[in-house]
Design a protein around this motif. Structure first.
Motif, PDB file in Angstrom:
ATOM      1  N   UNK A  66       0.802  -1.219   0.000  1.00 25.38           N
ATOM      2  CA  UNK A  66       0.000   0.000   0.000  1.00 25.38           C
ATOM      3  C   UNK A  66       0.834   1.268   0.000  1.00 25.38           C
ATOM      4  N   UNK A  67       2.071   1.210  -0.484  1.00 24.18           N
ATOM      5  CA  UNK A  67       2.850   2.442  -0.624  1.00 24.18           C
ATOM      6  C   UNK A  67       3.681   2.388  -1.894  1.00 24.18           C
ATOM      7  N   UNK A  68       4.147   3.547  -2.319  1.00 23.08           N
ATOM      8  CA  UNK A  68       4.914   3.701  -3.549  1.00 23.08           C
ATOM      9  C   UNK A  68       6.100   4.606  -3.278  1.00 23.08           C
ATOM     10  N   UNK A  69       7.223   4.343  -3.911  1.00 22.33           N
ATOM     11  CA  UNK A  69       8.407   5.190  -3.816  1.00 22.33           C
ATOM     12  C   UNK A  69       8.911   5.492  -5.226  1.00 22.33           C
ATOM     13  N   UNK A  70       9.492   6.671  -5.386  1.00 21.67           N
ATOM     14  CA  UNK A  70      10.112   7.036  -6.657  1.00 21.67           C
ATOM     15  C   UNK A  70      11.562   7.434  -6.425  1.00 21.67           C
ATOM     16  N   UNK A  71      12.379   7.150  -7.410  1.00 21.02           N
ATOM     17  CA  UNK A  71      13.736   7.682  -7.484  1.00 21.02           C
ATOM     18  C   UNK A  71      13.686   8.891  -8.395  1.00 21.02           C
ATOM     19  N   UNK A  72      14.161  10.043  -7.930  1.00 15.44           N
ATOM     20  CA  UNK A  72      14.170  11.248  -8.731  1.00 15.44           C
ATOM     21  C   UNK A  72      15.490  11.378  -9.470  1.00 15.44           C
ATOM     22  N   UNK A  73      15.511  12.219 -10.481  1.00 17.17           N
ATOM     23  CA  UNK A  73      16.688  12.333 -11.334  1.00 17.17           C
ATOM     24  C   UNK A  73      17.897  12.883 -10.599  1.00 17.17           C
ATOM     25  N   UNK A  74      17.692  13.541  -9.431  1.00 14.83           N
ATOM     26  CA  UNK A  74      18.827  14.071  -8.680  1.00 14.83           C
ATOM     27  C   UNK A  74      19.371  13.080  -7.663  1.00 14.83           C
ATOM     28  N   UNK A  75      18.877  11.827  -7.680  1.00 13.06           N
ATOM     29  CA  UNK A  75      19.371  10.799  -6.770  1.00 13.06           C
ATOM     30  C   UNK A  75      18.651  10.742  -5.444  1.00 13.06           C
ATOM     31  N   UNK A  76      17.627  11.581  -5.235  1.00 13.53           N
ATOM     32  CA  UNK A  76      16.843  11.538  -4.008  1.00 13.53           C
ATOM     33  C   UNK A  76      15.645  10.612  -4.200  1.00 13.53           C
ATOM     34  N   UNK A  77      14.940  10.346  -3.100  1.00  8.77           N
ATOM     35  CA  UNK A  77      13.826   9.410  -3.102  1.00  8.77           C
ATOM     36  C   UNK A  77      12.638  10.015  -2.380  1.00  8.77           C
ATOM     37  N   UNK A  78      11.436   9.775  -2.893  1.00  8.32           N
ATOM     38  CA  UNK A  78      10.210  10.195  -2.226  1.00  8.32           C
ATOM     39  C   UNK A  78       9.238   9.025  -2.194  1.00  8.32           C
ATOM     40  N   UNK A  79       8.465   8.938  -1.091  1.00  3.62           N
ATOM     41  CA  UNK A  79       7.505   7.849  -0.918  1.00  3.62           C
ATOM     42  C   UNK A  79       6.178   8.409  -0.425  1.00  3.62           C
ATOM     43  N   UNK A  80       5.081   7.666  -0.660  1.00  5.82           N
ATOM     44  CA  UNK A  80       3.774   8.061  -0.157  1.00  5.82           C
ATOM     45  C   UNK A  80       2.904   6.822   0.013  1.00  5.82           C
ATOM     46  N   UNK A  81       1.804   6.978   0.804  1.00  6.04           N
ATOM     47  CA  UNK A  81       0.893   5.877   1.073  1.00  6.04           C
ATOM     48  C   UNK A  81       0.928   5.460   2.525  1.00  6.04           C
ATOM     49  N   UNK A  82       0.803   4.149   2.766  1.00  8.36           N
ATOM     50  CA  UNK A  82       0.732   3.624   4.130  1.00  8.36           C
ATOM     51  C   UNK A  82       2.087   3.683   4.815  1.00  8.36           C
ATOM     52  N   UNK A  83       2.068   3.983   6.115  1.00  4.45           N
ATOM     53  CA  UNK A  83       3.320   4.176   6.864  1.00  4.45           C
ATOM     54  C   UNK A  83       3.280   3.457   8.200  1.00  4.45           C
ATOM     55  N   UNK A  84       2.511   2.355   8.277  1.00  4.17           N
ATOM     56  CA  UNK A  84       2.348   1.680   9.555  1.00  4.17           C
ATOM     57  C   UNK A  84       3.621   1.115  10.134  1.00  4.17           C
ATOM     58  N   UNK A  85       4.620   0.837   9.314  1.00  2.62           N
ATOM     59  CA  UNK A  85       5.888   0.306   9.805  1.00  2.62           C
ATOM     60  C   UNK A  85       7.058   1.196   9.405  1.00  2.62           C
ATOM     61  N   UNK A  86       6.790   2.508   9.244  1.00  2.00           N
ATOM     62  CA  UNK A  86       7.818   3.496   8.919  1.00  2.00           C
ATOM     63  C   UNK A  86       8.424   3.297   7.538  1.00  2.00           C
ATOM     64  N   UNK A  87       7.685   2.636   6.650  1.00  2.00           N
ATOM     65  CA  UNK A  87       8.243   2.431   5.328  1.00  2.00           C
ATOM     66  C   UNK A  87       8.341   3.714   4.508  1.00  2.00           C
ATOM     67  N   UNK A  88       7.754   4.817   5.000  1.00  2.00           N
ATOM     68  CA  UNK A  88       7.923   6.114   4.351  1.00  2.00           C
ATOM     69  C   UNK A  88       9.084   6.898   4.936  1.00  2.00           C
ATOM     70  N   UNK A  89       9.661   6.409   6.035  1.00  2.00           N
ATOM     71  CA  UNK A  89      10.863   7.011   6.629  1.00  2.00           C
ATOM     72  C   UNK A  89      10.675   8.480   6.974  1.00  2.00           C
ATOM     73  N   UNK A  90       9.504   8.836   7.532  1.00  2.00           N
ATOM     74  CA  UNK A  90       9.291  10.240   7.869  1.00  2.00           C
ATOM     75  C   UNK A  90       9.309  10.493   9.374  1.00  2.00           C
TER      76      UNK A  90
END
Length: 820
Positions: free
Chosen positions: A638-662
């Protein structure tokens, strides 16, 4: 095989993979970003390459099937500054894919199906076909592409008229040369400096013979000069002699071939802008021309009008000259580079210059990563696979218990891609076959049984796979012709079948031109060659994207998408990466999976399927907010992550186990969150309860649930910030520090003495310790040392660095080359 562009370098490895390093402002590294790299990074999706060539700002390869793919050519930093109207780079056509746009990932050159070699020039490219004819594309200034003045450019490959019996091709700045079977050489295009060798200095829009060359065995076309190796082992060059590129000891222009002084037993030649290099039958390298960045590799920065020997080089099999640097492939496998490294093009994890050859570091590390439910797997650059995490069903592939550190999968090598499913794993081999291991209760191993396996087993009947995706309990593969086959859990048709399960592959109807595939939980999606997306399987929350919630027994088209380059399927949602860098998603939005700033628990009214003013799902694609430069995409659960062209990463969706690292837990994020600790990622993988990123140096970091060791290297329940994946071995590919650091140091230094005795003459003494370092001193005031604390790096001090400390890169990279 190593090739060099203006400010980047690429290496074709024996397994068919390609790695590049150096400048990437035009996308010439092919990893989906425009971020420079001082260490090798894997070119996305290339694993069956047989030949490679680097142009000024683009790179091309021939694949095993005879097709050609190219990447690069995007507007660089300076061009982007003045490109507000898109005028710069508008006419870049050297990729051959029918457009005037560059690309940071490989694209197919249209219509080439039987190529055996490729050559990339400044703004044009040529492919040598199996029938000894030639196809070229790109800018046709001076007739360099077509051999005529019929057009200023061609965005797709066209046959060069009156050219046949070709055995080699070399594309220069704005001219092209070919070597014929009888040893003759022909050139055409720009001729201001006499670089076509026909005795005049008039541009030649038609193919013509180079005067006096009859027994050539190799050729190289530079920016404004050309050279040929003759059967006698001598070299002749013609064109511009500015900067002494012709090696004849004077500085005049020559429109006819002249012999290069002092050369014999030459086996190959490479020339670019200001200098040229040759390999000798002895394995040595000699270079001449400009040397302000040390690109002659002889320990000085003074130019040479005649060939000078590159310091410390032996056993060289090939040499490549770039803009202001050069590289050589050793017969034992490693690559060494010298000259300018302002953009990291020497690949030694540093910038600056080096007047002597330095090994490229990190070419034995990880190149791809994939996360399952509670386990993770990586493909090493050697072609092996390592996995860590839960091993309840044998999904680690080595018969062990759960593991917090990476373990090598048994009996498998020459792997082109790896994909981790729910409780199983699969690998695509360079041969086109597929092997799987782990859980097999739904037939997901594809071997005709329902028996689990702790070691890889062959999937029945697949021998031409080019892409692979492992879903929760089913798998799908794209075959060489573009058809799709799936196996495993078939409920609601996730595997493209009407039954409950299939223990062997079955063909998915209606798809014959797939280029990418993603298997979710109970649905699957494929990207077609046209850029459209088709999906099949469960559709209760609109995850098929066709405007309905009706399941489909066969592929249906996703509404409104025509420029997709990748797709990723989660449990009940799907996301697509578009060629523009934007991301669109469809399906359930209960946890904010659509990334539009609202979810089912939000009070913000949304215009799609409103229930009490809240978005619960969307049956058609919606645009993820704030993302315009995505380079890669991964969805799981239930979550998605993207790699951006500058080498950074962004994620969104479910975060019940900190898989969004926020830093929070038991919440959702309906808009993308930046993973602040990840700055130089090359790929990203979403698991069910954790996420991981592969970094440019080949290491990995993970965050989220670690109770079942899905993170790797951390025996704790959760981590809301990325933690390094640790290898349990003394010289692990994912760990630069170890208790055996001093033993590793001694191994590297002993290897250095054996491979470069001219500089590191063995002193007959053991390494010595100094506060914070371990070092050896060699005759001539040469010192090599490794630091005791922090990431282990190798350092040099002595006459070659003007008695200043020179950092040579990670010890682990050198250790990989020191291994037998």
């Amino acid at each position: 095989m190593v090739v060099a562009g203006s400010y980047h370098t690429c290496a074709l490895q024996s397994g068919g993979d390609v790695q590049c390093w150096g400048a990437n402002d035009s996308g010439q590294l092919g990893n989906g970003t425009q971020r420079d790299s001082a260490i090798p990074v894997a070119v996305r999706g290339i694993n069956t390459a047989t030949h490679i060539s680097a142009g000024a700002t683009h790179t091309c390869v021939v694949l095993s099937g005879g097709t050609v793919q190219c990447w690069g050519g995007l507007p660089n930093r300076a061009e982007m500054y003045v490109n507000d109207l898109g005028q710069v780079g508008k006419y870049f056509t050297a990729l051959g894919n029918g457009t005037t746009k560059g690309s940071a990932i490989p694209v197919v050159a249209t219509g080439v199906s039987n190529a055996v070699a490729v050559s990339a020039g400044s703004d044009h490219t040529c492919a040598l076909l199996a029938d000894s004819t030639l196809q070229c594309w790109g800018r046709n200034w001076y007739g360099a592409v077509l051999g005529n003045q019929s057009a200023l450019e061609s965005t797709t490959p066209v046959a060069v008229p009156a050219v046949n019996r070709v055995i080699a091709v070399s594309a220069g700045g704005y001219h092209t040369c070919v070597l014929l079977r009888d040893g003759a050489v022909q050139c055409w295009g720009s001729n201001y400096y006499g670089q076509t060798g026909n005795g005049s200095r008039s541009d030649s829009a038609t193919v013509g013979a180079v005067a006096g060359v009859r027994n050539a065995i190799a050729i190289s076309a530079g920016s404004d000069s050309s050279c040929a190796v003759l059967g006698s082992g001598t070299v002749q060059c013609w064109g511009s002699k500015i900067s002494d590129k012709l090696g004849t000891g004077n500085t005049t222009v020559s429109a006819i071939p002249l012999p290069v002084e002092g050369l014999s037993n030459v086996t190959s030649v490479s020339t670019k802008y200001g200098n040229a290099c040759v390999t000798l039958s002895s394995g040595a390298v000699q270079c001449w021309g400009l040397n302000f960045s040390g690109q002659l590799g002889n320990g000085s920065t003074s130019g040479s009008a005649t060939p000078a020997t590159v310091a410390g080089m032996g056993h060289v099999s090939a040499v490549a000259v770039g803009g202001t640097h050069s590289c050589a492939t050793l017969s034992t496998g490693p690559v060494q580079c010298w000259g300018n490294s302002n953009y990291g093009q020497l690949g030694n994890n540093s910038v600056g210059t080096s007047a002597v050859p330095l090994p490229v570091v990190g070419m034995g590390q990880a190149s791809a990563i994939s996360a399952g439910d509670v386990h993770t797997c990586v493909r090493l650059r050697t072609g092996a696979v390592q996995c860590w995490g839960a091993n309840t069903y044998g999904q680690l592939g080595n018969g062990s218990l759960d593991s917090t550190t990476p373990l090598t999968v048994s009996g498998i090598s020459d792997v082109a891609a790896v994909s981790a499913g729910g409780t199983h794993s699969c690998a695509l081999l360079a041969s086109g076959t597929v092997q799987c291991w782990g859980d097999n209760r739904q037939g997901q191993l594809g071997d005709g049984s329902l028996t689990a396996s702790t070691q890889p087993v062959a999937v029945l009947g697949i021998s031409t796979a080019v892409a692979l995706s492992a879903g929760h309990a089913h798998n799908c593969a794209v075959l060489a012709g573009g058809s799709v086959q799936c196996w495993g859990y078939g409920h609601n048709l996730a595997a493209g079948i009407g039954g409950n399960i299939s223990s062997g592959p079955v063909a998915v109807s209606g798809i014959s031109d797939a280029v990418a595939i993603s298997a979710g939980s109970e649905h699957t999606c494929a990207v077609r060659r046209s850029g459209t997306v088709q999906c099949w399987g469960s559709n209760g929350t609109g995850q098929l994207g066709n405007g309905t919630t009706t399941l489909s027994y066969s592929p249906v088209s996703v509404s409104g998408i025509s420029t997709a380059i990748a797709v990723s399927a989660g449990t009940s949602h799907t996301c697509a990466l578009l060629s523009s860098g934007a991301v669109q998603c469809w399906g359930t939005n209960y946890y904010g999976q659509l990334g539009i700033g609202s979810n089912a628990d939000s009070d913000i009214p949304i215009g799609y399927y409103p229930i009490m003013g809240k978005l619960t799902y969307s049956t058609t694609p919606v645009t993820v907010m704030g993302i315009s430069n995505a380079a890669a995409l991964t969805s799981r659960a239930d979550h998605t992550c993207t790699l951006l062209s500058d080498g950074t990463t962004q994620c969104w969706g479910y975060n019940g186990t900190w898989q969004l690292s926020d830093g929070t837990r038991y919440n959702v994020s309906s808009s993308p969150l930046a993973i602040s600790a990840i700055r130089n990622a090359t790929s990203v993988a979403a698991g069910a309860t954790h996420s991981c990123a592969l970094l440019a140096d080949g290491t990995a970091q993970c965050w989220g649930q670690g109770r079942y060791y899905g993170q790797g290297g951390a025996d704790k329940a959760f981590s809301y910030t990325p933690v390094p994946v640790m290898d349990g071995s003394s010289a692990g590919f994912l760990d630069t520090s170890s208790a055996a650091r001093w033993a590793d140091t001694d191994k590297v230094l002993a290897w250095g003495e054996k491979t470069n005795p001219q500089t590191l003459a063995p002193a007959g003494q053991a390494s010595q310790e100094l506060a914070g370092y371990r070092y050896r001193r060699y005759p001539g005031d040469h010192i090599l040392a490794v630091n005791a604390h922090g990431p282990a790096n190798l350092y040099y001090w002595g006459p070659l660095s003007n008695y200043t400390v020179l950092e040579l890169g990670l010890l682990s990279g050198w250790l990989l080359q020191a291994k037998p």
